[in-house]
Scaffold this motif. Structure first.
Motif, PDB file in Angstrom:
ATOM      1  N   ALA A  37      55.537  43.696  58.411  1.00 23.87           N
ATOM      2  CA  ALA A  37      54.642  42.835  57.644  1.00 23.87           C
ATOM      3  C   ALA A  37      53.237  42.866  58.233  1.00 23.87           C
ATOM      4  O   ALA A  37      53.067  42.924  59.457  1.00 23.87           O
ATOM      5  N   THR A  38      52.242  42.822  57.353  1.00 22.62           N
ATOM      6  CA  THR A  38      50.843  42.824  57.783  1.00 22.62           C
ATOM      7  C   THR A  38      50.036  41.872  56.901  1.00 22.62           C
ATOM      8  O   THR A  38      50.072  41.999  55.671  1.00 22.62           O
ATOM      9  N   PRO A  39      49.307  40.915  57.498  1.00 20.60           N
ATOM     10  CA  PRO A  39      48.387  40.094  56.708  1.00 20.60           C
ATOM     11  C   PRO A  39      47.189  40.939  56.287  1.00 20.60           C
ATOM     12  O   PRO A  39      46.617  41.664  57.108  1.00 20.60           O
ATOM     13  N   LEU A  40      46.825  40.871  54.990  1.00 21.11           N
ATOM     14  CA  LEU A  40      45.756  41.714  54.467  1.00 21.11           C
ATOM     15  C   LEU A  40      44.945  40.996  53.393  1.00 21.11           C
ATOM     16  O   LEU A  40      45.523  40.322  52.533  1.00 21.11           O
ATOM     17  N   PRO A  41      43.622  41.150  53.391  1.00 21.14           N
ATOM     18  CA  PRO A  41      42.853  40.771  52.203  1.00 21.14           C
ATOM     19  C   PRO A  41      43.020  41.870  51.172  1.00 21.14           C
ATOM     20  O   PRO A  41      42.958  43.057  51.502  1.00 21.14           O
ATOM     21  N   LEU A  42      43.277  41.511  49.934  1.00 22.76           N
ATOM     22  CA  LEU A  42      43.534  42.497  48.891  1.00 22.76           C
ATOM     23  C   LEU A  42      42.693  42.205  47.652  1.00 22.76           C
ATOM     24  O   LEU A  42      42.298  41.063  47.408  1.00 22.76           O
ATOM     25  N   ILE A  43      42.443  43.242  46.870  1.00 21.75           N
ATOM     26  CA  ILE A  43      41.763  43.110  45.591  1.00 21.75           C
ATOM     27  C   ILE A  43      42.807  43.248  44.493  1.00 21.75           C
ATOM     28  O   ILE A  43      43.618  44.175  44.516  1.00 21.75           O
ATOM     29  N   LEU A  44      42.781  42.338  43.532  1.00 24.51           N
ATOM     30  CA  LEU A  44      43.636  42.453  42.362  1.00 24.51           C
ATOM     31  C   LEU A  44      42.821  43.029  41.207  1.00 24.51           C
ATOM     32  O   LEU A  44      41.869  42.407  40.737  1.00 24.51           O
TER      33      LEU A  44
END
Length: 209
Positions: A37-44
């Motif tokens: 698991a990795t915390p990530l900022p993502l674009i939808l």
């Protein structure tokens, strides 16, 4: 995700709104070595595909992208959450038949995790993510503000991520299964808190009859 009917969110636009409100998601993949698991900022990118596409990047040193995923990846988007004491319920005074609970909202998005290291695609992903979070600032920083050679060097340290979403699960548990008097008590109780999460949940508890 276990979701009783009272808490299920089915509207895709509403689920997308919940996802956008979560600034840091968690990418989870099952591998032969176990769960990663990795915390990530993502674009939808909601205009892409049937359910949208998620874009982001990981550190190249992160072993998650190298470990072959078993099945689809899962991305967790957690919204505001708060502890709810039964002391706020009118039902406590009437019958005493109440227990503590937790209010929260969450979205689980599923799809195949595609990793890439093409420099142009990486630059596009980084630029879009930067613009998303800098766009509301009075003087937004842009990728172009950094020297081009420095940016190229930084791109070599990351790996791009693309997840075409195949399935979405949305859940909002905000005391909506409780009688109106109980919901009012929860909203008023949380509104007295100094915790930002509690205040956010207080505003989401439905108190209209």
């Amino acid at each position: 995700m276990y979701t009783p009917p009272a808490f299920r969110v089915d509207d895709r636009a509403e689920i997308h709104t919940m996802m956008r409100a979560c600034r840091l998601a968690t990418l989870v993949t099952a591998t032969a070595e176990g769960l990663l698991a990795t915390p990530l900022p993502l674009i939808l990118a909601e205009e892409e595909g049937e359910f949208g596409v998620l874009h982001g990047h990981l550190a190249r040193a992160n072993p998650q992208w190298k470990a072959a995923a078993i099945g689809e990846a899962m991305v967790l988007f957690n919204g505001p959450d708060a502890y709810v004491t039964p002391s706020w319920y009118e039902t406590k005074r009437e019958t005493g038949k109440v227990v503590p609970t937790w209010n929260y909202q969450a979205v689980h998005a599923y799809g195949p995790a595609e990793f890439f290291d093409d420099p142009e695609r990486l630059l596009d992903a980084v630029t879009r993510l930067t613009n998303l979070h800098e766009g509301t600032r009075a003087e937004p920083w842009t990728v172009d503000d950094a020297p081009p050679e420095f940016v190229k060097a930084q791109l070599r340290g990351i790996v791009g991520l693309r997840i075409p979403i195949t399935r979405l699960e949305g859940k909002r548990k905000m005391s909506q299964n409780r009688p109106l008097a109980d919901r009012v008590g929860v909203a008023e109780g949380l509104a007295q808190s100094e915790r930002p999460g509690d205040l956010a949940v207080a505003a989401m508890v439905p108190i209209e009859s």
